[in-house]
Design an enzyme around this catalytic site. Structure first.
Site, PDB file in Angstrom:
ATOM      1  N   GLY A 197       4.599   2.140  -3.458  1.00  0.00           N
ATOM      2  CA  GLY A 197       5.021   2.893  -2.274  1.00  0.00           C
ATOM      3  C   GLY A 197       3.876   3.189  -1.326  1.00  0.00           C
ATOM      4  O   GLY A 197       4.016   3.077  -0.100  1.00  0.00           O
ATOM      5  N   CYS A 198       2.738   3.555  -1.863  1.00  0.00           N
ATOM      6  CA  CYS A 198       1.579   3.877  -1.030  1.00  0.00           C
ATOM      7  C   CYS A 198       1.031   2.633  -0.332  1.00  0.00           C
ATOM      8  O   CYS A 198       0.606   2.703   0.817  1.00  0.00           O
ATOM      9  CB  CYS A 198       0.495   4.558  -1.868  1.00  0.00           C
ATOM     10  SG  CYS A 198       1.037   6.157  -2.532  1.00  0.00           S
ATOM     11  N   THR A 199       1.077   1.511  -1.022  1.00  0.00           N
ATOM     12  CA  THR A 199       0.633   0.260  -0.412  1.00  0.00           C
ATOM     13  C   THR A 199       1.575  -0.113   0.730  1.00  0.00           C
ATOM     14  O   THR A 199       1.118  -0.506   1.815  1.00  0.00           O
ATOM     15  CB  THR A 199       0.565  -0.867  -1.457  1.00  0.00           C
ATOM     16  OG1 THR A 199      -0.390  -0.500  -2.460  1.00  0.00           O
ATOM     17  CG2 THR A 199       0.162  -2.187  -0.823  1.00  0.00           C
TER      18      THR A 199
END
Length: 148
Positions: free
Chosen positions: A43-45
């Protein structure tokens, strides 16, 4: 933080280990600050790459983008290199920025929060957005900047 509040006067190390102060941007540019849990997670990527893919639009709207997590400067440097991320990342290992901005943890305190703040060129908060759905942050920030 509430609309109209001034950007916190704190200094954190960037991906190169250099000190970065938010107050250096006052009077120069609007700023989109996004807090995210951890480098290299799915998700952060996606969120970081979404900001990358729209970075030229942020620049056209007169805004700089800054990503903040508790990851080290070295981790940020690898993250930037792997995904060709064109903006600044700050290391908040002691949660100094999270406290100053009032970012709360999610999932019963197990995950650092995912929150985005949009400041005008005078360093005043225009809008903040808290949502664990990483896909909404870029569009919300662009919308706020278009309206200002």
């Amino acid at each position: 933080m509430q609309a109209g509040d001034k950007v916190p006067d704190i200094t954190l190390p960037d991906q190169h280990g250099n000190p970065f102060s938010f107050t250096e941007l006052i009077g120069k540019t609007s700023v989109v600050v996004f807090f995210y849990p951890k480098n290299f997670t799915p998700g952060c990527t996606r969120e970081a790459c979404d900001f990358r893919d729209h970075y030229s639009r942020f620049k056209e709207l007169g805004a700089e983008v800054i990503g903040i997590s508790s990851d080290s400067e070295k981790s940020h440097s690898k993250f930037i290199s792997k995904f060709d991320l064109p903006y600044t990342f700050l290391s908040d290992g002691k949660a100094k920025a999270r406290k100053a901005f009032g970012v709360k943890s999610n999932l019963f305190g197990l995950l650092p929060g995912r929150e985005t703040f949009i400041f005008d060129e005078n360093g005043r908060l225009l809008h903040k957005f808290n949502n664990m759905n990483e896909g909404k942050h870029v569009q919300e920030a662009l919308e706020v900047l278009r309206k200002k």
